[in-house]
Design a protein around this motif. Structure first.
Motif, PDB file in Angstrom:
ATOM      1  N   LYS A  75      -1.863  14.043  -2.652  1.00 27.07           N
ATOM      2  CA  LYS A  75      -0.895  13.470  -2.094  1.00 27.07           C
ATOM      3  C   LYS A  75       0.253  13.563  -3.112  1.00 27.07           C
ATOM      4  N   THR A  92       0.936  -1.261  -0.062  1.00 30.90           N
ATOM      5  CA  THR A  92       0.053   0.020   0.012  1.00 30.90           C
ATOM      6  C   THR A  92       0.828   1.156   0.174  1.00 30.90           C
ATOM      7  N   VAL A  93       0.414   2.198  -0.983  1.00 35.70           N
ATOM      8  CA  VAL A  93       1.364   3.373  -0.933  1.00 35.70           C
ATOM      9  C   VAL A  93       0.485   4.421  -0.251  1.00 35.70           C
ATOM     10  N   TYR A  94      -1.087   4.395  -0.631  1.00 40.15           N
ATOM     11  CA  TYR A  94      -2.035   5.649   0.258  1.00 40.15           C
ATOM     12  C   TYR A  94      -3.239   4.628   0.265  1.00 40.15           C
ATOM     13  N   ASN A  95      -3.846   4.759   1.294  1.00 36.55           N
ATOM     14  CA  ASN A  95      -5.209   4.340   1.414  1.00 36.55           C
ATOM     15  C   ASN A  95      -6.171   5.435   1.968  1.00 36.55           C
ATOM     16  N   LEU A  96      -6.949   6.121   1.215  1.00 34.61           N
ATOM     17  CA  LEU A  96      -7.605   7.324   1.217  1.00 34.61           C
ATOM     18  C   LEU A  96      -9.272   7.063   1.367  1.00 34.61           C
ATOM     19  N   VAL A 152       5.214  -2.860   4.814  1.00 38.11           N
ATOM     20  CA  VAL A 152       4.100  -2.555   5.208  1.00 38.11           C
ATOM     21  C   VAL A 152       3.839  -2.691   6.710  1.00 38.11           C
ATOM     22  N   THR A 205      -9.300   2.529   6.042  1.00 39.59           N
ATOM     23  CA  THR A 205      -8.684   3.663   5.294  1.00 39.59           C
ATOM     24  C   THR A 205      -8.480   4.850   6.081  1.00 39.59           C
ATOM     25  N   SER A 206      -7.686   6.005   5.571  1.00 35.99           N
ATOM     26  CA  SER A 206      -7.302   6.988   6.246  1.00 35.99           C
ATOM     27  C   SER A 206      -8.607   8.188   6.067  1.00 35.99           C
ATOM     28  N   ASP A 215      -2.524  -6.775   1.908  1.00 31.50           N
ATOM     29  CA  ASP A 215      -1.312  -6.441   1.253  1.00 31.50           C
ATOM     30  C   ASP A 215      -0.747  -7.581   0.841  1.00 31.50           C
ATOM     31  N   SER A 223      -0.980   7.965   5.900  1.00 31.91           N
ATOM     32  CA  SER A 223      -1.322   7.015   5.139  1.00 31.91           C
ATOM     33  C   SER A 223      -0.163   6.945   4.141  1.00 31.91           C
ATOM     34  N   GLY A 224       0.839   5.889   4.026  1.00 34.05           N
ATOM     35  CA  GLY A 224       2.015   5.774   3.244  1.00 34.05           C
ATOM     36  C   GLY A 224       3.251   6.121   3.872  1.00 34.05           C
TER      37      GLY A 224
END
Lengths: 242, 485
Positions: A160, A145-149, B70, B220-221, B181, B78-79
């Protein structure tokens, strides 16, 4: 003595960091560049599958075109990513952001190019909840995961920075059928084919390069191309469905 | 001589092997971190930090693969990678409901060296800066803020995964692609069971989880889409859903005029209850190393004629026995031939000498009951209903099953209920979604039910008489003293 110890520790920490750091990209002035152009085709007509929708049907409908195989009359394939992979020097990447929209329960665009250092603008044009999860594809069903928004509201947009290069999948955990693909590139040398399957990559410094040709349904192939100053190298490929 | 040479050769070979194996992680020049990691952490997380170990198939969730890069539990957006403090928190506090224990044996310096070492497994992740979000001071809980949070729970669509009552039973959590993931299926958290919340159950923990999400999962964020005060309101609402676990050894079964009519009868809410911690059955094949049901709430009530016992537990997805999955179910175990002073049978399925009886209900037959006798885990046989009836319902992620039986059956050997007597019982629960049936279930230890003795008449008679006497004596004394003066 202490300094020496500190130095050794720093070196010890940086060596692995360097080993794992991705290849550097150096921006130079390209005056005598060449280009790569071509057409990606399918060997035979292929039907675009229909996606069944099983959640939020009131808004999303019961089905939608999957958009996996969008072929022109002469079998040109849309949405193929063509990227020069091993390029270390070249023009600066454009300062454009990638808008990734949740629209009518699908992502728009399906395949996009983002540039490292610029931004993702993640939007929700729907009056329903979406979450957008970007992740580096690692194969075997794994991704990082890179971003989860979360985007609970209509017309919400989140910006982002694009930090991690490479091929990424985009999903919405709330709607399992939604997906898109983003190639985050450090160089400007990555494009997506148009409606007719055509593409062109310009201003590449002369040299031999490995070019990645990727399509969601057909898969991936890497071809070697030699770019000569002031010339257009032809790169065509015909995919056939296994 | 040959022995000497071969010994040296083997040592060299081992060194070489060790070097190759650990070259990646060794580079950190952190001998203390590596030493502690290899001796205390590698059994689950693997020598290479990739979670590839012999315990991986015996733990649910599986040990974290650090090399993947992760990390679920972060205080960073997030990230971003977790902070050292985030990793220290997991090491120090452990992870509730998982195989990760709290590590208190290490000094702060040792924990720091472990953190430094673990970070080397994912150098690219930790090349980014880890900056925690500001948490600030939580606003005070109030009916108003909880009501606002309840509304947001719907509009921010938490409800779609976590369900109406927050038990993790929302329909979107059961899509085929609901995975981590790492490619493993995952279920949304059940807020009502704070002891299961891996990222912490305090108000700040909940706020943090809503804000930054849980790495590598569909959680999620919301930091960019909900304002600070909205996230606090949500956190307060979610916190308000948490059950207060009431552990103990016995539950009082109250005597009433009439038994409650159904599982949703408000009369049940007024009764005393007992929470039974549940664990996987690990003595006999098939063992249940990965149980998902962690709590059973038991309460009971009786009349002159009948006794009713209700078992209540959370289940994120009901199974009635289709789709190649066994049905969900519950068994109450009671000793057969129970007499005053007799020893309790073996706590799981009794033995040849000391058998037990089992009251069984399965979701495949909502109003059906079955009795079984067991003389050991491998000697379980059905014996019909024998006057037992059952009724079960599934509502918003919660099973409630009522068993009803005559207080006294008149059958020799049946489980015994007498006012004032502690009757041993235990519970087994089955989650069909998790493939549980037969000996593969979540089990409890022995507990007791005590039918409350009716209040004896003397309680109503003696105290008033005694007060009257005291009053009379007082008055008499008073008069005598006055006369004397």
């Amino acid at each position: 003595m202490k300094k020496l110890l500190l130095f050794t520790m720093m070196v010890a920490i940086f060596i692995p960091a360097m080993l794992f750091a991705e290849a550097k990209y150096e921006v130079i002035d390209v005056k005598n560049g060449g280009s790569i152009k071509g057409k990606i085709k399918a060997s035979a007509p292929i039907k675009d599958p229909v996606t069944e929708i099983n959640k939020d049907q009131n808004y999303c409908g019961n089905s939608q075109a999957s958009r996996t195989y969008i072929l022109s009359s002469d079998l040109g394939v849309k949405n193929v990513l063509v990227a020069v992979e091993d390029i270390e020097k070249g023009k600066a990447a454009p300062k454009t952001d990638l808008i990734l929209d949740n629209k009518k329960c699908e992502f728009e665009p399906l395949v996009g190019v983002a540039y490292v250092g610029q931004k993702y603008i993640i939007k929700n044009s729907d009056p329903i909840f979406h979450n957008t999860s970007l992740g580096v594809m690692l194969g075997e069903g794994k991704r990082r995961t890179v971003y989860n928004l979360a985007l609970p509201n209509k017309d919400q947009a989140i910006e982002k920075p694009v930090r991690i290069a490479g091929m990424q999948s985009v999903k919405c955990d709330a709607h399992a059928w939604m997906r898109a693909y983003v190639y985050a590139s450090k160089s400007p040398y990555a494009v997506v084919t148009d409606d007719k399957g055509n593409f062109e990559i310009k201003d590449i410094p002369p040299g031999k390069y490995k070019v990645k040709i990727w399509h969601e349904g057909f898969g991936e192939i890497t071809k070697e191309v030699e770019v000569k100053s002031g010339q257009a190298a032809e790169l065509d490929h015909t995919f056939s469905k296994k | 001589m040959i022995r000497y040479i071969s010994a040296i050769f083997i040592v060299l070979l081992m060194l070489l092997y060790g070097f190759c194996e650990d070259a990646k992680a060794n580079a950190g020049d952190n001998p203390q971190g590596k030493k502690i990691y290899d001796s205390w952490c590698s059994q689950c997380h693997g020598f290479k930090g990739d979670g590839d170990s012999y315990t991986k198939d015996l733990s649910l969730p599986r040990p974290r693969d650090f090399s993947f890069g992760v990390f679920k539990f972060r205080s960073t957006p997030s990230g971003d990678p977790p902070t050292d403090a985030d990793m220290t928190r997991v090491i120090r506090n452990g992870n509730p409901g998982t195989s990760m224990p709290p590590w208190v044996r290490f000094t702060d310096a040792e924990v720091k060296s472990i953190v430094t070492y673990v970070k080397l497994f994912a150098p690219d992740t930790f090349s980014m800066e880890a900056k925690p979000i500001a948490i600030g001071t939580p606003p005070k809980a109030s009916a108003d803020i909880i009501a606002r949070g309840k509304e947001l729970f719907k509009t921010a669509k938490c409800v779609e995964c976590h369900g109406n009552a927050g038990r993790g039973n929302g329909e979107k959590g059961w899509q085929e692609k609901f995975k981590t993931d790492w490619g493993y299926p995952i279920t949304p958290a059940n807020y009502t069971q704070p002891w299961d919340l891996r990222n912490g159950s305090g108000i700040e923990d909940i706020y943090r989880t809503i804000s930054v999400g849980i790495g590598g999962t569909p959680m999620t964020s919301y930091m960019d889409s909900l304002t600070d005060d909205k996230r606090w309101a949500l956190a307060h609402y979610i916190k308000s859903l948490q059950l207060t676990r009431k552990p103990g050894v016995a539950v009082r079964v109250k005597k009433v005029e009439a038994l409650p009519s159904s599982t949703d009868d408000p009369a049940w809410e007024k009764l005393e209850y007992l929470d039974l911690p549940m664990g996987g059955q690990l003595m006999f094949e098939p063992r249940n190393f990965t149980p998902v049901i962690t709590n059973a709430r038991v309460r009971g009530v009786y009349t002159d004629k009948e006794i009713a016992v209700m078992v209540e537990w959370s289940d994120k997805r009901p199974n009635k026995g289709g789709d190649n999955k066994p049905p969900d179910g519950v068994r109450i175990q009671l000793p057969s031939n129970d007499k005053e002073g007799s020893e309790r049978p073996y706590f799981y399925m009794g033995s040849r000498k000391a058998p037990v009886e089992l009251w069984q209900w399965q979701a495949s037959d909502e109003n059906g009951a079955m009795q079984l006798t067991a003389k050991g885990y491998d000697a379980v046989s059905p014996v019909g209903t024998r006057g037992l009836s059952a009724a079960g319902t599934y509502n918003d992620g919660l099973y409630r099953v009522i068993f009803k039986r005559a207080v006294s059956t008149g059958n020799e050997g049946d489980a015994l209920f007498q006012a004032g007597r502690f009757a041993p019982f235990s519970v087994t629960l089955f989650d069909g979604q998790n493939g549980e049936e037969g000996n593969k279930g979540a089990i409890s230890a022995w507990y007791f039910m005590m039918p409350e003795p009716p209040t004896p008449m003397r309680v109503y008679v003696f105290p008033p008489i005694l007060s009257l006497c005291t009053l009379a004596a007082g008055i008499a004394l008073h008069r005598r003293l006055r006369k004397k003066r």
